[in-house]
Design an enzyme around this catalytic site. Structure first.
Site, short mmCIF file in Angstrom:
data_model
loop_
_atom_site.label_atom_id
_atom_site.label_comp_id
_atom_site.label_asym_id
_atom_site.label_seq_id
_atom_site.Cartn_x
_atom_site.Cartn_y
_atom_site.Cartn_z
N TYR A 1 0.39 -3.47 -20.31
CA TYR A 1 0.99 -3.89 -19.05
C TYR A 1 0.11 -3.61 -17.84
O TYR A 1 0.11 -4.37 -16.87
CB TYR A 1 2.38 -3.24 -18.91
CG TYR A 1 3.26 -3.67 -20.04
CD1 TYR A 1 3.83 -4.94 -20.07
CD2 TYR A 1 3.47 -2.84 -21.13
CE1 TYR A 1 4.60 -5.37 -21.14
CE2 TYR A 1 4.24 -3.25 -22.21
CZ TYR A 1 4.79 -4.52 -22.21
OH TYR A 1 5.54 -4.93 -23.28
N HIS B 1 0.86 -1.19 0.00
CA HIS B 1 0.00 0.00 0.00
C HIS B 1 0.89 1.23 0.00
O HIS B 1 1.80 1.35 0.83
CB HIS B 1 -0.90 -0.01 1.24
CG HIS B 1 -1.61 1.27 1.52
ND1 HIS B 1 -2.23 2.02 0.52
CD2 HIS B 1 -1.81 1.96 2.68
CE1 HIS B 1 -2.78 3.09 1.08
NE2 HIS B 1 -2.52 3.08 2.37
N HIS C 1 1.16 5.73 -0.88
CA HIS C 1 0.46 7.01 -1.01
C HIS C 1 1.04 7.74 -2.22
O HIS C 1 1.46 8.89 -2.12
CB HIS C 1 0.64 7.85 0.26
CG HIS C 1 -0.03 7.28 1.47
ND1 HIS C 1 -0.16 7.99 2.65
CD2 HIS C 1 -0.63 6.09 1.70
CE1 HIS C 1 -0.78 7.25 3.55
NE2 HIS C 1 -1.08 6.09 3.00
#
Length: 214
Positions: A119, A93, A95
């Protein structure tokens, strides 16, 4: 892979993401399955640029935190992917800037990313844009569980992307592809870009046995 090598790999890949500006400060989290069915998880409040292999949070196969620092507050998010996708060996994860920016311009739903390159289709499949949740909210995990394992990548609105892969390298490669595709979408927004046709996407899905229409 030995646990020692996996710890090193997690930190190496995290440093690479951080060094190229794909996450910043103490944002982002990463986890990976161990050979015994447990998890190694980045600690809460730590920088991807300075992760210590010895301090990664360690969970046993029953989900009990057995050693290392306190894990990321986004554990419900990671657990949801592992519980619903049997192929998940790692979850990342970030940002990352361009994907977050694009999330500010779109409404929650399917197909957060347009099929601009083969892709993104091959590494991500369809990406669901989930609504905004407060960081650490267990409802993020509930939202991922609601997808019933049909998505390997989601975008948290106003927050950041989350990708599950077969291993750490695959998950990191895929989330980089997500950020690059978001950047392309922003660069060409309103310019009528020539993306892949429906037939071209179908050909990719059939050739590479991809998750797409689920």
């Amino acid at each position: 892979m030995s646990e020692s090598r996996l710890r090193d790999q997690i930190c190496e890949m995290a440093r690479s993401l951080y060094g190229r500006g794909l996450t910043h400060g103490s944002t982002g989290n990463i986890s990976a399955r161990t050979d015994d069915g447990g998890l190694l998880v980045s600690p809460t409040g730590t920088s991807f640029g300075r992760l210590d292999p010895a301090r990664l949070a360690r969970f046993d196969a029953a989900g009990k935190h057995v050693s290392g620092d306190k894990p990321t507050k986004e554990m419900p998010l990671h657990s949801a992917f592992y519980d619903t996708r049997g192929t998940a060996g790692a979850v990342v994860h970030l940002h990352s800037c361009h994907s977050v920016a694009l999330s500010l311009l779109e409404e929650p739903g399917e197909d957060f990313l347009p099929p601009l390159t083969p892709y993104s289709v091959m590494q991500l499949g369809r990406v669901t844009l989930l609504p905004y949740f407060m960081p650490g909210d267990a409802a993020m995990g509930d939202a991922v569980r609601g997808l019933a394992g049909k998505r390997s990548a989601v975008m948290l609105a106003n927050h950041g992307p989350v990708v599950a892969g077969k291993d750490v390298e695959a998950a990191c490669n895929a989330i980089e592809e997500l950020e690059a595709t978001a950047q392309l979408a922003l660069m060409t927004r309103g310019m009528g870009p020539r993306g892949l046709t429906g037939g071209q996407v179908t050909q990719l899905v059939k050739t590479f046995d991809l998750e797409w229409d689920a």
